[in-house]
Design an enzyme around this catalytic site. Sequence first.
Site: not given
Ligand SMILES: *Cc1c(COP(=O)(O)O)cnc(C)c1O
Length: 398
Positions: A90, A112, A378
């Site tokens: 993010k 948000e 992620s």
């Molecule tokens: C917010 C988040 C997601 C989902 O958001 P995307 O916009 O689909 O990437 C996935 N993995 C993590 C670790 C997150 O913090």
Amino acid sequence: MIHTQIDERGYYGRFGGAYIPEMLQANVEELRVNYLRMLEDPEFRREFDLLLKDYVGRPSPLYYADRLSQHYGAKVYLKREDLNHTGAHKINNTIGQILLAERLGKKRIIAETGAGQHGVATATVCALKGLQCIVYMGEVDIERQAPNVARMRMLGAEVRPARSGSRTLKDATNEAIRDWINNPEDTHYIIGSVVGPHPYPDMVARFQSVISEEMKWQLAEKTGRDYPDAIVACVGGGSNAAGAYYHYLNDERVRLIAVEAAGLGVDSGESAATSQLGTEGIIHGSRTLLMQTEDGQIVEPYSISAGLDYPGIGPLHAFLIDAKRAEAVSVTDDEALAASLFVARQEGIIPALETAHAFAALDHMSYGPEDVIVVCLSGRGDKDLAAFSAYLESQPLP
Ligand SMILES: *Cc1c(COP(=O)(O)O)cnc(C)c1O
């Protein structure tokens, strides 16, 4: 070959656009007119790249996961977005958007958040730039992601609870939009995924595209070719997936696997598997796939993972899935929990619950021994320790 860039009106095929109330027209138009020029400005680029390097800690490693590779019978690489400052992908986007907000002269930032990762990443860049920060978060999420709420407060942000609907991400987004309508002059809304009206989906995808930009040279270095056979990423709104796919969107040698949350099961009524349950409609300013009743009421989504608990997907992903360029896989809460534990014990890495869905999808795929698979890791699982502890307690002793 499909055309994977937006057209001049902000559409990927039928999906996207900017469906906004008149009260938001000026804000969104200001962004639309300025974002490409600013992103392409060498001075912007220089500051963005420097912050990604020295503040976020990029490039994030591309790690060859030996034990997972042996287990799956393929070459599994992990793109380590979990090692970024604040623990997820993010921050790539919030760094970009705060630089944009600064250049537009904005003094007040709203956002948000679901899992709290975007809220933390926004609170972080607001502290970095000395700007006021207000984060809307569903009441349910405030409870299940308490560590991130504490982090945001520590960083000086105000966390405002969203008390309507399922009291999760969708409802927090509604509150943020309402705030923006009431504060059109001095406020920038940092959206946390590739959702919302044009230009957000394209802008956020461009900020996150650093993920696949790095993958190209990292794969070339490690495997001798600059593309994998498949990229696996979880999709809430779809920003980590968009970033991981971006430089391969037109490369048909690369399978794009989009992993959604099935919650208690796709047909259980407690799910967030939008590409399977969704139909075309408009949510939060863009035409996309969303979970809705026949008369257009939004169906409350459910997933154990707050970051995937959203009734829509970004228009890019609706388009890629509709065009059969991306394959959608859905994974239940239980599969994701089991995958978290498995990855922790195979590789010594505790993934976020969102990311665990991407790992669980490896069980749904087939591959050859020479196949190179990249999983977009992620985020890290620190925020989810309460859910993991409960899961461990429910398990028989090893
Ligand atoms: C917010 C988040 C997601 C989902 O958001 P995307 O916009 O689909 O990437 C996935 N993995 C993590 C670790 C997150 O913090």
